[in-house]
Structures are given as structure tokens and as C-alpha cells.
Write a protein that holds these residues in place. Structure first.
Motif, PDB file in Angstrom:
ATOM      1  N   PHE A 131       0.874  -1.163   0.000  1.00  0.00           N
ATOM      2  CA  PHE A 131       0.000   0.000   0.000  1.00  0.00           C
ATOM      3  C   PHE A 131       0.911   1.212   0.000  1.00  0.00           C
ATOM      4  N   ILE A 132       0.836   2.011  -1.037  1.00  0.00           N
ATOM      5  CA  ILE A 132       1.696   3.183  -1.162  1.00  0.00           C
ATOM      6  C   ILE A 132       0.894   4.406  -0.719  1.00  0.00           C
ATOM      7  N   LEU A 133       1.418   5.125   0.238  1.00  0.00           N
ATOM      8  CA  LEU A 133       0.750   6.296   0.775  1.00  0.00           C
ATOM      9  C   LEU A 133       1.462   7.552   0.261  1.00  0.00           C
ATOM     10  N   PRO A 134       0.893   8.229  -0.728  1.00  0.00           N
ATOM     11  CA  PRO A 134       1.538   9.448  -1.240  1.00  0.00           C
ATOM     12  C   PRO A 134       1.319  10.606  -0.267  1.00  0.00           C
ATOM     13  N   ILE A 135       2.407  11.204   0.161  1.00  0.00           N
ATOM     14  CA  ILE A 135       2.267  12.320   1.098  1.00  0.00           C
ATOM     15  C   ILE A 135       2.891  13.596   0.544  1.00  0.00           C
TER      16      ILE A 135
ATOM     17  N   ARG B 194      -0.884  10.427  10.611  1.00  0.00           N
ATOM     18  CA  ARG B 194      -1.881  10.162  11.652  1.00  0.00           C
ATOM     19  C   ARG B 194      -3.174   9.646  11.034  1.00  0.00           C
ATOM     20  N   LEU B 195      -3.597  10.239   9.920  1.00  0.00           N
ATOM     21  CA  LEU B 195      -4.796   9.748   9.233  1.00  0.00           C
ATOM     22  C   LEU B 195      -4.616   8.306   8.765  1.00  0.00           C
ATOM     23  N   ALA B 196      -3.436   7.995   8.265  1.00  0.00           N
ATOM     24  CA  ALA B 196      -3.173   6.627   7.806  1.00  0.00           C
ATOM     25  C   ALA B 196      -3.263   5.647   8.971  1.00  0.00           C
TER      26      ALA B 196
ATOM     27  N   GLU C 100      -4.916   6.067  11.790  1.00  0.00           N
ATOM     28  CA  GLU C 100      -6.325   5.984  12.217  1.00  0.00           C
ATOM     29  C   GLU C 100      -7.138   5.113  11.271  1.00  0.00           C
ATOM     30  N   GLY C 101      -6.727   5.064  10.011  1.00  0.00           N
ATOM     31  CA  GLY C 101      -7.394   4.225   9.017  1.00  0.00           C
ATOM     32  C   GLY C 101      -6.848   2.802   9.015  1.00  0.00           C
ATOM     33  N   VAL C 102      -6.054   2.473  10.031  1.00  0.00           N
ATOM     34  CA  VAL C 102      -5.484   1.148  10.254  1.00  0.00           C
ATOM     35  C   VAL C 102      -4.470   0.774   9.166  1.00  0.00           C
ATOM     36  N   PHE C 103      -3.788   1.745   8.612  1.00  0.00           N
ATOM     37  CA  PHE C 103      -2.674   1.460   7.709  1.00  0.00           C
ATOM     38  C   PHE C 103      -1.465   1.179   8.577  1.00  0.00           C
ATOM     39  N   GLN C 104      -0.795   0.081   8.324  1.00  0.00           N
ATOM     40  CA  GLN C 104       0.393  -0.296   9.085  1.00  0.00           C
ATOM     41  C   GLN C 104       1.599  -0.286   8.161  1.00  0.00           C
ATOM     42  N   PRO C 105       2.549   0.651   8.363  1.00  0.00           N
ATOM     43  CA  PRO C 105       3.744   0.680   7.506  1.00  0.00           C
ATOM     44  C   PRO C 105       4.651  -0.492   7.763  1.00  0.00           C
TER      45      PRO C 105
END
Length: 75
Positions: free
Chosen positions: A37-41, A66-68, A70-75
Motif C-alpha cells: 500500500f503506497i501512501l503518497p504524502i 496520523r490519518l493513515a 487511524e485508518g489502520v494502515f500499518q507501515p
């Protein structure tokens, strides 16, 4: 559950370096099951600050992480 047939890295038309880096991302880090899952910031750089006037917190990478979480994204 729907089964998805994904190509293997060896079957992709990529040079060895790119395949190696993709393998590290998909199998050696994170879940390690071939998915990522790639999170573009960096959208603040792409869009410019004017697009974020309505939500100034969204420019801050800490807010985005923080939003990620809270959305249960785990790096």
C-alpha cells in the motif's frame, strides 16, 4: 473471496534493478505477501499550497501519517 492472478516479477518487462527493488518492497517489508500500500504524502508539492487553504492541516506530513494510522494502515 475473489482470486486475482497477478504476474510474477520475473515475468514483467523490467530490468534487474527494478525487479529487485520491487521484490524488497513487496516481500521483505510490510506484510511480505506480495502486496503493498503506497501512501503518497507529497501532494502539497504537486498541487501547491492554494489547494490546501480549506484544510491547512493536510499540508503537514505528520497529519497525513496520523490519518493513515487511524485508518489502520500499518507501515
Amino acid at each position: 473471496m475473489v482470486e486475482v492472478n497477478r504476474p510474477l516479477l520475473k515475468d514483467l518487462d523490467l530490468n534487474l534493478g527494478k525487479r529487485t527493488r520491487l521484490h524488497r518492497i513487496l516481500y521483505e517489508h510490510g506484510v511480505g505477501n506480495g502486496m503493498a500500500f503506497i501512501l503518497p504524502i507529497d501532494h502539497g508539492l504537486e498541487h501547491g499550497p492554494r489547494d490546501f487553504f480549506a484544510n491547512p492541516e493536510s499540508v503537514d506530513p505528520a497529519y497525513q501519517l496520523r490519518l493513515a494510522k487511524e485508518g489502520v494502515f500499518q507501515p
